[in-house]
Design a protein around this motif. Structure first.
Motif, mmCIF file in Angstrom:
data_model
loop_
_atom_site.group_PDB
_atom_site.id
_atom_site.type_symbol
_atom_site.label_atom_id
_atom_site.label_comp_id
_atom_site.label_asym_id
_atom_site.label_seq_id
_atom_site.Cartn_x
_atom_site.Cartn_y
_atom_site.Cartn_z
ATOM 1 N N MET A 1 0.843 -1.199 0.000
ATOM 2 C CA MET A 1 0.000 0.000 0.000
ATOM 3 C C MET A 1 0.879 1.249 0.000
ATOM 4 O O MET A 1 1.830 1.354 0.777
ATOM 5 C CB MET A 1 -0.903 0.013 1.245
ATOM 6 N N ILE A 2 0.576 2.192 -0.888
ATOM 7 C CA ILE A 2 1.323 3.446 -0.956
ATOM 8 C C ILE A 2 1.061 4.265 0.304
ATOM 9 O O ILE A 2 -0.087 4.426 0.727
ATOM 10 C CB ILE A 2 0.911 4.254 -2.199
ATOM 11 N N ASN A 3 2.110 4.770 0.911
ATOM 12 C CA ASN A 3 1.969 5.583 2.110
ATOM 13 C C ASN A 3 2.848 6.822 1.978
ATOM 14 O O ASN A 3 4.076 6.728 1.971
ATOM 15 C CB ASN A 3 2.360 4.784 3.353
ATOM 16 N N LYS A 4 2.229 7.996 1.861
ATOM 17 C CA LYS A 4 2.940 9.259 1.696
ATOM 18 C C LYS A 4 2.894 10.105 2.965
ATOM 19 O O LYS A 4 3.300 11.257 2.965
ATOM 20 C CB LYS A 4 2.359 10.024 0.510
ATOM 21 N N LYS A 5 2.417 9.509 4.035
ATOM 22 C CA LYS A 5 2.287 10.225 5.304
ATOM 23 C C LYS A 5 3.650 10.513 5.911
ATOM 24 O O LYS A 5 4.543 9.663 5.926
ATOM 25 C CB LYS A 5 1.469 9.386 6.285
ATOM 26 N N ASP A 161 -6.004 11.027 2.713
ATOM 27 C CA ASP A 161 -5.625 9.710 3.209
ATOM 28 C C ASP A 161 -4.124 9.513 3.025
ATOM 29 O O ASP A 161 -3.443 10.340 2.411
ATOM 30 C CB ASP A 161 -6.447 8.591 2.569
ATOM 31 N N GLU A 162 -3.610 8.427 3.573
ATOM 32 C CA GLU A 162 -2.173 8.219 3.590
ATOM 33 C C GLU A 162 -1.589 7.988 2.202
ATOM 34 O O GLU A 162 -0.370 8.047 2.018
ATOM 35 C CB GLU A 162 -1.838 7.069 4.529
ATOM 36 N N ALA A 163 -2.445 7.747 1.223
ATOM 37 C CA ALA A 163 -1.982 7.618 -0.159
ATOM 38 C C ALA A 163 -1.910 8.969 -0.868
ATOM 39 O O ALA A 163 -1.495 9.045 -2.022
ATOM 40 C CB ALA A 163 -2.897 6.678 -0.940
ATOM 41 N N GLY A 164 -2.349 10.032 -0.187
ATOM 42 C CA GLY A 164 -2.257 11.374 -0.747
ATOM 43 C C GLY A 164 -3.511 11.902 -1.409
ATOM 44 O O GLY A 164 -3.530 13.026 -1.908
ATOM 45 N N ASN A 165 -4.588 11.110 -1.431
ATOM 46 C CA ASN A 165 -5.849 11.583 -2.019
ATOM 47 C C ASN A 165 -6.440 12.690 -1.145
ATOM 48 O O ASN A 165 -6.405 12.600 0.090
ATOM 49 C CB ASN A 165 -6.836 10.424 -2.135
ATOM 50 N N ILE A 187 3.337 19.194 -1.189
ATOM 51 C CA ILE A 187 3.084 18.844 0.207
ATOM 52 C C ILE A 187 1.639 19.181 0.528
ATOM 53 O O ILE A 187 1.179 20.294 0.242
ATOM 54 C CB ILE A 187 4.009 19.637 1.147
ATOM 55 N N ALA A 188 0.913 18.235 1.094
ATOM 56 C CA ALA A 188 -0.480 18.472 1.471
ATOM 57 C C ALA A 188 -0.607 18.525 2.985
ATOM 58 O O ALA A 188 -0.208 17.595 3.691
ATOM 59 C CB ALA A 188 -1.378 17.377 0.905
ATOM 60 N N PRO A 207 -6.250 13.359 -6.860
ATOM 61 C CA PRO A 207 -5.729 12.000 -6.641
ATOM 62 C C PRO A 207 -4.340 12.029 -6.034
ATOM 63 O O PRO A 207 -3.555 12.965 -6.259
ATOM 64 C CB PRO A 207 -5.714 11.404 -8.048
ATOM 65 N N GLY A 208 -4.023 10.997 -5.292
ATOM 66 C CA GLY A 208 -2.753 10.938 -4.584
ATOM 67 C C GLY A 208 -1.533 10.945 -5.473
ATOM 68 O O GLY A 208 -0.431 11.263 -5.003
ATOM 69 N N ILE A 209 -1.678 10.631 -6.747
ATOM 70 C CA ILE A 209 -0.523 10.621 -7.644
ATOM 71 C C ILE A 209 0.111 12.002 -7.763
ATOM 72 O O ILE A 209 1.295 12.132 -8.103
ATOM 73 C CB ILE A 209 -0.938 10.089 -9.041
ATOM 74 N N LEU A 210 -0.643 13.061 -7.447
ATOM 75 C CA LEU A 210 -0.124 14.422 -7.540
ATOM 76 C C LEU A 210 0.545 14.892 -6.247
ATOM 77 O O LEU A 210 1.078 16.001 -6.193
ATOM 78 C CB LEU A 210 -1.247 15.393 -7.907
ATOM 79 N N ILE A 211 0.507 14.069 -5.209
ATOM 80 C CA ILE A 211 1.013 14.460 -3.897
ATOM 81 C C ILE A 211 2.211 13.590 -3.517
ATOM 82 O O ILE A 211 2.173 12.375 -3.671
ATOM 83 C CB ILE A 211 -0.082 14.304 -2.817
ATOM 84 N N GLN A 212 3.271 14.230 -3.010
ATOM 85 C CA GLN A 212 4.447 13.480 -2.564
ATOM 86 C C GLN A 212 4.491 13.292 -1.050
ATOM 87 O O GLN A 212 4.983 12.289 -0.554
ATOM 88 C CB GLN A 212 5.732 14.185 -3.010
ATOM 89 N N ARG A 213 3.978 14.273 -0.294
ATOM 90 C CA ARG A 213 4.002 14.191 1.168
ATOM 91 C C ARG A 213 2.675 14.707 1.722
ATOM 92 O O ARG A 213 2.112 15.673 1.195
ATOM 93 C CB ARG A 213 5.139 15.026 1.753
ATOM 94 N N ILE A 214 2.196 14.081 2.790
ATOM 95 C CA ILE A 214 0.955 14.527 3.411
ATOM 96 C C ILE A 214 1.102 14.428 4.929
ATOM 97 O O ILE A 214 1.715 13.482 5.446
ATOM 98 C CB ILE A 214 -0.248 13.698 2.909
ATOM 99 N N PHE A 215 0.589 15.433 5.628
ATOM 100 C CA PHE A 215 0.641 15.402 7.095
ATOM 101 C C PHE A 215 -0.598 16.067 7.665
ATOM 102 O O PHE A 215 -1.277 16.852 6.985
ATOM 103 C CB PHE A 215 1.908 16.088 7.622
#
Length: 232
Positions: A1-5, A161-165, A187-188, A207-215
């Motif tokens: 599972m992709i996780n960008k968190k 979400d942790e995938a960046g969506n 960064i989101a 969509p999460g594909i446009l996000i590299q980091r999320i917090f």
């Protein structure tokens, strides 16, 4: 599972250095990444070029970076209601590039889509046109505007979400949506961060594909820029 968190704003902003160009979402005081801006103040990065619809107010939003003289250049559409911005601009301390609001949005969206430039009629015949190529389409003159080139984009969302969506709330979508994915790293900052797969796919705006980091941000003031009440 992709996780960008990432676990903190400090980790999210790693790599931002003095002299970089940064996009920041928001419109007025609505939907601004306030936790990230506060951390940029703490990081003491300087000579920044900031792309944002406006520069906040004196004591909030990008106004905090202006107060610390951390911004070298503002690329904006609206610059009212910030006395420090006005003072720095008139004194020559701050370089300002005023851009029609629709053009600013499209320059972000073009960068997001990988389009290098586009023609628009906005600004033709004004100072905005200085030094730009022009061309006639359907009997109307247009200017060639280039997409923005930014090192980082920092956006603010309601849920993620942790995938960046991302899901935005109401008008807080504003410039956050076209800025997502419009820089080398996006960064989101979100109010609510959920496990991947928790969001209804039909409700996702970015969509999460446009996000590299999320917090997940810690506090949000949600100020009202202009409070108006009816006279009795």
């Amino acid at each position: 599972m992709i996780n960008k968190k990432v676990n903190s704003v400090q980790h999210a902003l790693q790599g931002i250095e003095s002299g970089m160009t940064i996009m920041l979402g928001g419109f007025g005081l609505c939907g601004i990444p306030e936790n990230s801006i506060a951390e940029l103040v703490i990081k003491e990065v300087t000579n920044l070029t900031c792309i944002s619809n406006n520069a906040g107010v004196d004591d909030f939003g990008l106004g905090l970076l202006l107060r610390k003289r951390q911004i070298k250049k503002m690329i904006s559409s609206y610059v009212g209601e910030n006395a420090e911005f006005e003072r720095q601009m008139l004194s020559g301390e701050l370089e300002v590039e005023l851009t029609p609001q629709g053009t600013l949005a499209e320059k972000c969206r073009a960068a997001q889509a990988g389009i290098p430039a586009f023609f628009t009629p906005a600004g033709y015949g004004t100072e905005v046109a200085n030094g730009k190529e022009s061309r006639e389409f359907n009997g109307k003159m247009h200017l060639l505007e280039e997409a923005y080139k930014a090192d980082f984009a920092i956006v603010k969302a309601w849920k993620g979400d942790e995938a960046g969506n991302l899901i935005f709330k109401g008008t807080a979508r504003n410039f956050n949506a076209p800025m997502a994915g419009a820089a080398k790293i996006t960064i989101a900052e979100v109010e609510h961060l959920l496990p991947a797969g928790s969001l209804d796919p039909n409700e996702i705006h970015i969509p999460g594909i446009l996000i590299q980091r999320i917090f997940q941000g810690k506090t949000f003031e949600k100020r009202i820029e202009q409070r108006t009440v009816r006279k009795k």
